[in-house]
Design a protein around this motif. Structure first.
Motif, PDB file in Angstrom:
ATOM      1  N   TRP A   1      53.377  33.089  46.166  1.00  0.00           N
ATOM      2  CA  TRP A   1      52.156  33.803  45.797  1.00  0.00           C
ATOM      3  C   TRP A   1      52.485  34.947  44.832  1.00  0.00           C
ATOM      4  O   TRP A   1      51.798  35.153  43.834  1.00  0.00           O
TER       5      TRP A   1
ATOM      6  N   SER B   1      45.130  39.170  29.584  1.00  0.00           N
ATOM      7  CA  SER B   1      45.566  38.090  30.475  1.00  0.00           C
ATOM      8  C   SER B   1      44.358  37.438  31.137  1.00  0.00           C
ATOM      9  O   SER B   1      43.426  38.128  31.551  1.00  0.00           O
TER      10      SER B   1
ATOM     11  N   THR C   1      43.007  37.520  41.599  1.00  0.00           N
ATOM     12  CA  THR C   1      43.966  38.385  40.904  1.00  0.00           C
ATOM     13  C   THR C   1      43.229  39.539  40.233  1.00  0.00           C
ATOM     14  O   THR C   1      43.703  40.679  40.236  1.00  0.00           O
TER      15      THR C   1
ATOM     16  N   GLU D   1      55.949  41.554  48.425  1.00  0.00           N
ATOM     17  CA  GLU D   1      55.325  40.737  47.375  1.00  0.00           C
ATOM     18  C   GLU D   1      54.197  41.529  46.707  1.00  0.00           C
ATOM     19  O   GLU D   1      53.939  41.369  45.510  1.00  0.00           O
TER      20      GLU D   1
ATOM     21  N   GLU E   1      50.599  35.570  36.176  1.00  0.00           N
ATOM     22  CA  GLU E   1      49.266  35.797  35.598  1.00  0.00           C
ATOM     23  C   GLU E   1      49.164  37.182  34.955  1.00  0.00           C
ATOM     24  O   GLU E   1      48.652  37.332  33.848  1.00  0.00           O
ATOM     25  N   ILE E   2      49.646  38.188  35.673  1.00  0.00           N
ATOM     26  CA  ILE E   2      49.498  39.573  35.208  1.00  0.00           C
ATOM     27  C   ILE E   2      50.531  39.887  34.122  1.00  0.00           C
ATOM     28  O   ILE E   2      50.235  40.617  33.182  1.00  0.00           O
TER      29      ILE E   2
ATOM     30  N   GLU F   1      53.172  33.478  41.369  1.00  0.00           N
ATOM     31  CA  GLU F   1      51.922  33.092  40.681  1.00  0.00           C
ATOM     32  C   GLU F   1      51.223  34.313  40.105  1.00  0.00           C
ATOM     33  O   GLU F   1      50.843  34.331  38.928  1.00  0.00           O
ATOM     34  N   LYS F   2      51.057  35.340  40.922  1.00  0.00           N
ATOM     35  CA  LYS F   2      50.305  36.520  40.489  1.00  0.00           C
ATOM     36  C   LYS F   2      51.045  37.327  39.434  1.00  0.00           C
ATOM     37  O   LYS F   2      50.445  37.819  38.477  1.00  0.00           O
TER      38      LYS F   2
ATOM     39  N   LEU G   1      42.936  36.134  34.215  1.00  0.00           N
ATOM     40  CA  LEU G   1      43.285  36.268  35.628  1.00  0.00           C
ATOM     41  C   LEU G   1      42.359  35.428  36.497  1.00  0.00           C
ATOM     42  O   LEU G   1      41.161  35.359  36.246  1.00  0.00           O
TER      43      LEU G   1
END
Lengths: 232, 232
Positions: free
Chosen positions: A91, B212, B218, A217, A98-99, A94-95, B214
């Protein structure tokens, strides 16, 4: 237009898509002559056309470069101790992808309960996150390494160690824009004080992520947010 | 010292812990005379002593106030369209709670695939996240409501709608410190343009969260980070 992964694709070339993408093409019922976008994971995006397609292979003709890998962008390197529960690490990956993160190094610390990691699982998550968030550069996942070895490796980046102690300076106040940054994030149970000392001896500065007690995380995602906001 | 949830606990009082916490006491093999910390979910933390304990109930004596609910702190209200995959919403709730959110309102938008939500599941996640991150005020989960009704409700907060369009101002540049803030986050497929118009008519300002792309959960976490960093 659908996006496919084409590692090693070079502009104006015939190219055979990897098996995972072949399956994806069939699911989407695509056929010869269809246009697709492909990215090479290094930051390059191409326009391509399907030239041949059967059950065993998909040949594309790479017709145009739509976007070239951005050079000289500042990068974020997160060295993070994976948690016991691997889903939490997936997780995080993934995040953070994205960021925005460029390199992830899983590290083994004194208080680490997890000392190994299936890199292929995390790489799969990173690829899916890139496709979903339209990032054409896949973050690099480095091999898992011991804290001791890691902190001795040379780097040009600003080096920080996030540590749950009072009276630290906040990362947001020292994470200068337009600079490569490396941040160490410890395991459940945090870094050992000898590890913190060793990091300081190797040029790391201790920082806090604020008064909230964050899971590891979450700390990783929080650091990605700070870096993203500083480099908007 | 272990932390237990004691809704409605008032200082200097005999109090019976709820069943979920009773189970927790037994798992930890605690006994009469042991000291525990309890919090009421409203920001208050107490020191207590177990006065009686059997299979059916746990009576505690609340001996002291360790921390009182902070008043006049700025609050973040996230109104967010829950995704199809409810696990993603549970992750969002956990992380937003760790990083900092005060009110969550699930909203139903035109492009929403999910139009209902099991509030008890999300409340369980929020309580667990509070215990884990030592936050003594549990975020309020409001009932799921339609976008249309929601945007018409009066509030003193600064009102923003995060919208994936170019040339918006970034939330980080307008989310003033020490102010209550309300941010709307749309479903997979984003807000409908009529919804954006309706929000603007009701005093919301459109903002971007950066370049980005998201996922919605997110985006929710990213907004919590901005609010946290602005109010350190």
């Amino acid at each position: 237009m659908n996006l496919f992964y084409a590692p090693g694709a070079v502009s104006h070339q015939h190219y055979s898509l990897p098996d995972s993408e072949l399956h994806h093409l069939h699911v989407l019922r695509m056929s010869v002559g269809d246009e697709v976008k492909v990215f090479d994971g290094l930051g390059n995006l191409f326009l391509a056309r399907i030239d041949a397609l059967d059950k065993r292979q998909a040949l594309i003709f790479v017709a145009d470069v739509l976007q070239s890998g951005a050079l000289n962008k500042p990068g974020l390197h997160l060295a993070i101790a994976p948690p016991k529960n691997i889903e939490r690490f997936e997780w995080f990956a993934e995040k953070a992808c994205e960021i925005g993160v460029d390199v992830i190094t899983p590290i083994i610390c004194k208080h680490s309960e997890r000392k190994e990691l299936r890199a292929d699982r995390i790489e799969k998550v990173l690829l899916a996150a890139c496709k979903q968030s339209l990032k054409y550069k896949i973050p690099t996942l480095r091999p898992i390494t011991s804290f001791e070895n890691f902190v001795q490796q040379p780097t040009q980046a600003l080096k920080f160690i996030a540590w749950c102690a009072d009276e630290q300076v906040h990362l947001k106040d020292v994470c200068t824009p337009r600079q490569d940054v490396l941040v160490l994030i410890g395991p459940e149970g945090d870094f050992d004080s000898a590890e913190v000392k060793q990091a300081i001896q190797n040029g790391f500065n201790t920082v806090t992520l604020g008064s909230s007690r964050l899971r590891l995380e979450t700390a990783g995602i929080f650091v990605s947010c700070i870096f993203n906001l500083n480099n908007q």
